[in-house]
Design an enzyme around this catalytic site. Structure first.
Site, short mmCIF file in Angstrom:
data_model
loop_
_atom_site.label_atom_id
_atom_site.label_comp_id
_atom_site.label_asym_id
_atom_site.label_seq_id
_atom_site.Cartn_x
_atom_site.Cartn_y
_atom_site.Cartn_z
CG ASP A 19 9.92 -13.48 12.47
OD1 ASP A 19 9.20 -14.45 12.44
OD2 ASP A 19 9.59 -12.21 12.16
CG ASN A 21 11.36 -21.09 11.16
OD1 ASN A 21 12.51 -20.83 10.68
ND2 ASN A 21 11.12 -21.43 12.30
N GLY A 22 8.18 -19.93 8.17
CA GLY A 22 7.14 -20.26 7.54
C GLY A 22 7.11 -19.41 5.94
CG HIS A 36 7.86 -24.63 12.09
ND1 HIS A 36 8.07 -23.13 12.54
CD2 HIS A 36 6.52 -24.48 11.79
CE1 HIS A 36 7.15 -22.62 12.44
NE2 HIS A 36 6.15 -23.47 11.89
CB SER A 64 5.50 -17.16 21.60
OG SER A 64 4.37 -17.03 20.76
CD1 TRP A 68 0.30 -21.69 23.84
CD2 TRP A 68 -0.13 -23.91 23.12
NE1 TRP A 68 1.18 -22.77 24.59
CE2 TRP A 68 0.94 -23.97 24.23
CE3 TRP A 68 -0.51 -25.12 22.63
CZ2 TRP A 68 1.66 -25.10 24.77
CZ3 TRP A 68 0.07 -26.32 23.05
CH2 TRP A 68 1.05 -26.25 24.12
NE ARG A 70 2.81 -19.42 14.97
CZ ARG A 70 4.11 -19.66 14.25
NH1 ARG A 70 4.56 -20.78 14.05
NH2 ARG A 70 4.77 -18.47 14.60
CG LEU A 130 26.15 -21.89 24.78
CD1 LEU A 130 26.28 -20.22 24.45
CD2 LEU A 130 25.77 -22.08 23.22
NE ARG A 187 11.06 -10.60 14.78
CZ ARG A 187 9.80 -10.49 15.56
NH1 ARG A 187 9.50 -9.63 16.69
NH2 ARG A 187 8.89 -11.17 15.15
NE ARG A 193 5.62 -8.37 15.38
CZ ARG A 193 5.85 -8.64 13.90
NH1 ARG A 193 6.06 -7.50 13.37
NH2 ARG A 193 5.68 -9.68 13.44
CD GLU A 206 23.41 -1.31 21.75
OE1 GLU A 206 23.09 -1.01 20.57
OE2 GLU A 206 23.72 -0.45 22.80
#
Length: 241
Positions: A19, A21-22, A36, A64, A68, A70, A130, A187, A193, A206
């Protein structure tokens, strides 16, 4: 193991909501698309850092189902960036022995993007390092809805007895089947959220929130999150983990 990791329990699976980027771009007087683009660079670095730290699974929220909504311009720019990034990711995965998996409903993407996703998964499936999971056109509620449809179809076809359905049965129908639930969810940008992300899988995860915008996320931020994770008294349904 690197010196600053000694004595730490490294979470097996780390999930991240990328979260900010903008806001990172706006703060610098740049268009959102530049945020982005810089965020993709941070993803590349984080994959390599996580692999060196010994994290086994890294899952990121790339695009997400709500994205779409946006502007057409921003969505178009994101799709072009995704096309470019998939080529880069294949090289990074090969270099670092990373296995790539995409979760989400991919049929809405253009044919060339779907082909690129399929190629990424196919060409990295035998890598043993990974596992890098990217959630694209992904939403937790959509994932569960699609899983229920498949489960109901199998019940109607006589492949599954409704009375025998358990939590593990439902997990097996999710996009993340075969992948352990996240131990730690990070986050960035300070928001608190889930934003419809891995809502089934994070039941006992966690959470760690940082004010850092995603393009500024680095090894120190990840290390701080892991240190915070180690200070938690891990409990599962009242039983200490």
């Amino acid at each position: 193991m690197e010196a600053d990791l000694e004595g730490l329990v490294i979470p097996r699976h780390v999930a991240i909501i990328l979260d900010g980027n903008g806001r990172w771009a706006k703060k610098r007087g740049l268009p959102r698309t530049m945020g982005h683009k810089e965020g993709c660079v941070t993803v590349e670095k984080t994959v390599e850092i996580a692999a060196r730290m010994g994290i086994e699974y890294l899952t990121v929220y790339g695009f997400s189902t709500e994205n779409w909504k946006r502007s057409e311009e921003e969505v178009g720019a994101l799709m072009q960036l995704f096309r470019y990034y998939m080529v880069r990711l294949l090289k990074i995965a090969s270099k670092n022995n990373v296995r790539v998996k995409m979760i989400g409903e991919r049929s809405r993407f253009d044919a060339d993007i779907i082909e690129g996703i399929n190629r990424l998964e196919e060409e990295t499936k035998d890598n043993t390092g990974l596992t890098f999971v990217i959630a694209v056109n992904y939403g937790g509620r959509d994932e569960i809805t699609r899983a229920v449809r498949r489960l109901m179809a199998d019940c109607l076809a006589g492949k599954c007895d409704p009375a025998s359905i358990k939590e593990e049965t439902i997990s097996g129908y999710l996009d993340t089947a075969g992948i352990p639930d996240p131990d730690l969810l990070i986050r960035t940008s300070g928001e608190i959220r889930l934003s419809n992300y891995l809502i089934w899988q994070t039941a006992y995860t966690e959470f760690y929130i940082t004010e850092c915008y995603w393009p500024d996320f680095n090894r120190e931020e990840l290390l701080t999150a892991i240190q915070a994770y180690n200070r938690r008294d891990r409990r599962y349904g009242g039983v200490k983990g």
